[in-house]
Design a protein around this motif. Structure first.
Motif, PDB file in Angstrom:
ATOM      1  N   GLN A  11      41.463  14.993 -32.931  1.00 53.58           N
ATOM      2  CA  GLN A  11      40.755  13.843 -33.497  1.00 53.58           C
ATOM      3  C   GLN A  11      41.219  12.547 -32.849  1.00 53.58           C
ATOM      4  OE1 GLN A  11      41.805  14.920 -37.693  1.00 53.58           O
ATOM      5  NE2 GLN A  11      39.719  14.249 -38.126  1.00 53.58           N
ATOM      6  N   ALA A  12      42.520  12.436 -32.672  1.00 55.29           N
ATOM      7  CA  ALA A  12      43.075  11.222 -32.088  1.00 55.29           C
ATOM      8  C   ALA A  12      42.552  11.013 -30.669  1.00 55.29           C
ATOM      9  CB  ALA A  12      44.600  11.290 -32.092  1.00 55.29           C
ATOM     10  N   LEU A  13      42.539  12.075 -29.864  1.00 59.87           N
ATOM     11  CA  LEU A  13      42.057  11.941 -28.490  1.00 59.87           C
ATOM     12  C   LEU A  13      40.579  11.572 -28.469  1.00 59.87           C
ATOM     13  CD1 LEU A  13      42.593  12.132 -25.476  1.00 59.87           C
ATOM     14  CD2 LEU A  13      42.166  14.599 -25.610  1.00 59.87           C
ATOM     15  N   ASP A  14      39.791  12.176 -29.346  1.00 55.06           N
ATOM     16  CA  ASP A  14      38.364  11.825 -29.418  1.00 55.06           C
ATOM     17  C   ASP A  14      38.175  10.353 -29.783  1.00 55.06           C
ATOM     18  OD1 ASP A  14      37.584  14.376 -28.742  1.00 55.06           O
ATOM     19  OD2 ASP A  14      37.138  15.007 -30.795  1.00 55.06           O
ATOM     20  N   LEU A  15      38.971   9.862 -30.728  1.00 52.50           N
ATOM     21  CA  LEU A  15      38.860   8.462 -31.130  1.00 52.50           C
ATOM     22  C   LEU A  15      39.228   7.527 -29.984  1.00 52.50           C
ATOM     23  CD1 LEU A  15      40.365   8.635 -34.730  1.00 52.50           C
ATOM     24  CD2 LEU A  15      38.023   7.964 -34.146  1.00 52.50           C
ATOM     25  N   VAL A  16      40.278   7.886 -29.258  1.00 54.16           N
ATOM     26  CA  VAL A  16      40.730   7.053 -28.143  1.00 54.16           C
ATOM     27  C   VAL A  16      39.661   6.999 -27.049  1.00 54.16           C
ATOM     28  CG1 VAL A  16      42.360   7.000 -26.220  1.00 54.16           C
ATOM     29  CG2 VAL A  16      43.201   7.280 -28.546  1.00 54.16           C
ATOM     30  N   LEU A  17      39.162   8.164 -26.651  1.00 58.27           N
ATOM     31  CA  LEU A  17      38.177   8.192 -25.571  1.00 58.27           C
ATOM     32  C   LEU A  17      36.856   7.571 -26.003  1.00 58.27           C
ATOM     33  CD1 LEU A  17      38.845  11.704 -23.989  1.00 58.27           C
ATOM     34  CD2 LEU A  17      39.415   9.463 -23.045  1.00 58.27           C
ATOM     35  N   GLY A  18      36.528   7.700 -27.269  1.00 59.41           N
ATOM     36  CA  GLY A  18      35.290   7.107 -27.748  1.00 59.41           C
ATOM     37  C   GLY A  18      35.342   5.601 -27.850  1.00 59.41           C
ATOM     38  N   ALA A  19      36.545   5.038 -27.838  1.00 52.90           N
ATOM     39  CA  ALA A  19      36.700   3.594 -28.024  1.00 52.90           C
ATOM     40  C   ALA A  19      36.716   2.816 -26.718  1.00 52.90           C
ATOM     41  CB  ALA A  19      37.991   3.312 -28.790  1.00 52.90           C
ATOM     42  N   VAL A  20      36.751   3.525 -25.577  1.00 49.89           N
ATOM     43  CA  VAL A  20      36.868   2.813 -24.302  1.00 49.89           C
ATOM     44  C   VAL A  20      35.691   3.156 -23.399  1.00 49.89           C
ATOM     45  CG1 VAL A  20      39.381   2.792 -24.439  1.00 49.89           C
ATOM     46  CG2 VAL A  20      38.245   4.633 -23.198  1.00 49.89           C
ATOM     47  N   SER A  21      35.442   2.271 -22.457  1.00 51.99           N
ATOM     48  CA  SER A  21      34.366   2.434 -21.481  1.00 51.99           C
ATOM     49  C   SER A  21      34.855   1.950 -20.120  1.00 51.99           C
ATOM     50  CB  SER A  21      33.122   1.625 -21.892  1.00 51.99           C
ATOM     51  OG  SER A  21      32.659   2.009 -23.168  1.00 51.99           O
ATOM     52  N   PRO A  22      34.203   2.382 -19.039  1.00 53.99           N
ATOM     53  CA  PRO A  22      34.564   1.841 -17.725  1.00 53.99           C
ATOM     54  C   PRO A  22      34.420   0.328 -17.700  1.00 53.99           C
ATOM     55  CG  PRO A  22      33.193   3.800 -17.481  1.00 53.99           C
ATOM     56  CD  PRO A  22      33.190   3.460 -18.946  1.00 53.99           C
TER      57      PRO A  22
END
Length: 417
Positions: A11-22
């Motif tokens: 869950q934590a990794l999904d939240l982190v990756l979902g919060a950032v963009s190039p």
């Protein structure tokens, strides 16, 4: 702390990756593109090789003219042309003749192969003696054999290594659009810390070294970011706020220590005062449980634990993938490798355990993983590891000989187990 903060690692990794963009792109000279993420597809503007060329130093021949050549009955052919690298044939290969040709040089029309010089007498005079016909139809690299005009050379998000840079050069790309490197502030917290200019305090036993600041900056640089040193924040809300405000021009912030619930851990309070939007405060992982993530002023903010192994593991697993995504890389997470457990591995069932391991090759070709040593969260030496072996939540034991997955951190160091 509420149960809602005690989220799974996944869950934590999904939240982190979902919060950032190039973060966008910039144009750089080709030599500066090494290690960067390519922004757009690159197509070949010309074929490679650009002509039929020799893969050997030797003699271009027609197959019918050398059939049956052997050491005790050589075929003797007149040398009709001499083609060094950078030159071109005078014309088609005359039947019944050979053309001396160097590696990479164009072969004359009509040639079917290049007899390597080792299978000849070297052609010391006007003729060449050929002692072997094995190369009669070999060692010619055809026009466009590697790349044809219009072929896709590289896809967006590709990490530009040496081979990719070479392909870009063949496409005539003197400048390249690449992902912008994130500027990431690095902050350490604690009255007990000093930096290298005060190492005498460490020798005197009064302070400890700010190793996390150096380690996190190094990890950021290796991940494709530009670290911005924010120094050491003392256990003082005013100093902490002042240092965080120095990161106004950063794209993200990574802060080490001060994220627990101790009386003098002010990070959470100051973050709340600055409008921090929390995604999570704790993760079901070991080491690295007390990892914080959210946004501060619209920018990603990570608070990693102060224990050295915890800080480095939290970065590798929950920070690095996001930094890579921000930098434009198509594959932000490392690919795991299958290994054989070289010993029993144990960890608490309630969390994902990231065990630091060394990996060695056996004579049979297996990769064998063993612990680096004591796995305490304060053991910085445990991070001199080839990889992280993840024991998933719900698993407390993996027996020796079982297949395990290891996330590489560096090249496998040992040639044998």
């Amino acid at each position: 702390m509420s149960d809602a903060d005690w989220i799974s690692f996944e869950q934590a990794l999904d939240l982190v990756l979902g919060a950032v963009s190039p973060l966008g792109t910039e144009r750089v000279p080709l030599p500066d593109a090494l290690g960067r993420a390519l922004d757009r597809r690159v197509e070949a503007l010309a074929p490679h090789p650009p002509w039929d060329n020799s893969a050997m130093d030797g003699f271009a021949v027609r197959a019918d003219d050398v059939r049956g050549a052997r050491a005790d009955r050589p075929v003797i052919l007149p040398i009709s042309d001499d083609i060094p690298a950078g030159a071109f044939p005078r014309g088609p290969l005359d039947p019944g003749s050979a053309a001396r040709v160097m590696t990479g040089a164009p072969v004359p029309e009509g040639a079917t192969g290049v007899v390597r010089v080792e299978h000849t007498d070297g052609g010391p005079d006007e003729d060449v003696r050929i002692f072997d016909d094995a190369d009669a139809e070999r060692h010619i690299r055809l026009l466009g054999e590697d790349v044809k005009t219009g072929d896709t050379l590289l896809e967006p998000g590709e990490e530009l290594g040496a081979a990719a840079v070479a392909l870009l050069a063949t496409a005539g790309r003197g400048e390249v659009e690449v992902g912008r490197r994130p500027r990431v502030g690095v902050l350490s917290n604690g009255d007990e810390l000093v930096d290298l200019d005060e190492f005498e305090e460490v020798l005197a036993g009064r302070r400890i070294m700010n190793s996390n600041g150096h380690a996190l900056a190094a990890q950021l640089a290796a991940s494709g970011a530009d670290p911005v040193r924010l120094g050491i924040a003392r256990d003082d809300p005013v100093d902490l706020r002042r240092r965080l405000e120095r990161a106004d021009d950063c794209d993200a912030i990574v802060s080490a220590a001060g994220v627990s619930v101790g009386e003098h851990d002010y990070v959470k309070r100051v973050l709340d005062e600055l409008g921090f939007e929390r995604s999570f405060w704790r993760v079901r992982m070991r080491p690295g449980s007390a990892t914080v993530f959210g946004t501060l002023g619209g920018r990603p903010f990570w608070g990693v634990p102060g224990n050295p192994a915890s800080a480095l593991v939290a970065f590798e697993t929950l920070v690095r993938p996001a930094i890579r995504k921000m930098a434009g890389f198509a594959r932000p997470c490392r690919r795991s490798v299958t290994c054989v457990a070289g010993q029993d591995f144990r960890g608490p069932r309630a969390v994902v355990s990231f065990l630091r391991v060394l990996v060695a090759s056996t004579e049979s070709g297996d990769l064998v993983a063993r612990l680096t040593g004591p796995q305490g969260s304060g053991n910085l030496g445990s991070m001199l590891a080839d990889g992280l072996l993840a024991l998933p939540a719900g698993t407390d034991t993996v027996r020796e000989g079982a297949r395990v997955r290891v996330i590489p951190l560096r090249e496998w160091a040992s040639p044998t187990a």
